[in-house]
Design an enzyme around this catalytic site. Structure first.
Site, PDB file in Angstrom:
ATOM      1  N   ASP A  22       0.845  -1.197   0.000  1.00  0.00           N
ATOM      2  CA  ASP A  22       0.000   0.000   0.000  1.00  0.00           C
ATOM      3  C   ASP A  22       0.875   1.239   0.000  1.00  0.00           C
ATOM      4  O   ASP A  22       1.314   1.704   1.052  1.00  0.00           O
ATOM      5  CB  ASP A  22      -0.925  -0.013   1.217  1.00  0.00           C
ATOM      6  CG  ASP A  22      -1.954   1.119   1.157  1.00  0.00           C
ATOM      7  OD1 ASP A  22      -1.766   2.067   0.365  1.00  0.00           O
ATOM      8  OD2 ASP A  22      -2.941   1.054   1.905  1.00  0.00           O
ATOM      9  N   HIS A  67       0.117   7.921   3.782  1.00  0.00           N
ATOM     10  CA  HIS A  67       0.798   7.298   4.906  1.00  0.00           C
ATOM     11  C   HIS A  67       2.276   7.646   4.994  1.00  0.00           C
ATOM     12  O   HIS A  67       2.971   7.140   5.879  1.00  0.00           O
ATOM     13  CB  HIS A  67       0.616   5.777   4.823  1.00  0.00           C
ATOM     14  CG  HIS A  67      -0.803   5.363   4.656  1.00  0.00           C
ATOM     15  ND1 HIS A  67      -1.764   5.613   5.609  1.00  0.00           N
ATOM     16  CD2 HIS A  67      -1.460   4.744   3.619  1.00  0.00           C
ATOM     17  CE1 HIS A  67      -2.928   5.151   5.186  1.00  0.00           C
ATOM     18  NE2 HIS A  67      -2.767   4.638   3.983  1.00  0.00           N
TER      19      HIS A  67
END
Length: 285
Positions: A188, A193
């Protein structure tokens, strides 16, 4: 409207071949905080190839491809800005123990698009099978902010009642400052993030932890604390992501035993136990 609900639900399933091995499993386990203390026999089950067990939540990243949130955005009828997207929840059903090494076929399709007013809620179902039959089924629930309000079906609204009484067990799990940077290596690569500028454009002060990292950390806490470290006892696992977790925070994981199930609630200690995982249940043998 960027989301064409009818087109998305009617689209043909997408099928991909996936494969994984011990290194992928070990990386995932390290990404959710396994290996502390490094010589603990219980932790070596997650980190040492000669005795490796697979935590079922590894299924959410097996194959190293795009996670459900990103994969949903490539489905027909869905054209949205990634900065508006949040992972709303995840349900995983395990049909057989996940092997340390495998090759399988993953078939994904959008099963529902609901109108939540200020947001659209997509459900992406992925069914995975190998030569011996079904392995697991997972449903990723994805919020797309600003894409609701077209008059569509709102979908189910009932929620389970919160667990009653004091929890049977409570544990703390620290989130490392670099936890998201490590976890994103499982597949991911959403800049939310890791990239401070992208995180600010999405409405956050700084990068946030992957919801599926919190999801995996929580399942590991349940397995290690109440299931004797036996990953094969897990049958299904569902959670709703109520809020984000920031790297460097501490998770407080509260657990209530039930008949064949563990109810769980997770809060962020440094934010007065702000709920981060709710409506969370681990069904087991």
């Amino acid at each position: 409207m960027p989301i064409d609900a009818a087109k998305a639900v009617a689209a043909a399933p997408r099928t991909d071949g996936i494969s994984w091995g011990p290194t992928d499993v070990q990386l995932y386990h390290l990404g959710i905080g396994a290996g502390v203390p490094a010589t603990d026999p219980g932790e070596l089950r997650y980190t040492l190839e000669s005795r490796l067990h697979v935590l079922p939540s590894f299924a959410t990243v097996a194959g190293g491809g795009a996670p459900g949130v990103i994969r949903a955005l490539s489905m027909p009828g869905v054209e949205v800005d990634l900065a508006r997207v949040l992972h709303g929840g995840q349900t995983l059903t395990v049909h057989r123990p996940v092997p340390v090494r495998g090759a399988a076929t993953a078939t994904s399709r959008i099963t529902a698009v609901h109108d939540k007013g200020e947001a659209a809620l997509l459900t992406l179902r992925t069914e995975v099978a190998d030569a011996d039959g079904p392995l697991w089924t997972d449903d990723a629930r994805i919020f797309v902010r600003g894409e609701g309000g077209w008059g569509g079906d709102r979908g189910p609204s009932a929620r389970p009642a919160p667990p009653a009484g004091a929890p049977d067990r409570t544990v703390r799990r620290p989130v490392r400052e670099d936890q998201a940077l490590l976890y994103r290596l499982t597949g991911d690569r959403n800049p939310l993030h890791a990239d401070p500028g992208f995180a600010r454009s999405a409405g956050f002060d700084r990068p946030v932890l992957h919801g599926l990292c919190t999801y995996g950390m929580t399942l590991k806490a349940v397995v290690d604390t109440l299931l004797g470290g036996d990953v094969t006892r897990v049958r299904s696992y569902t959670a709703r992501f109520a809020s984000v977790v920031y790297p460097g925070e501490t998770l407080r994981v509260r657990m209530w035993r039930g008949d064949g199930a563990v109810r769980v609630a997770v809060g962020a200690v440094e934010r007065d136990d702000a709920p981060v995982l709710v409506d969370t249940v681990v069904e087991h043998t």
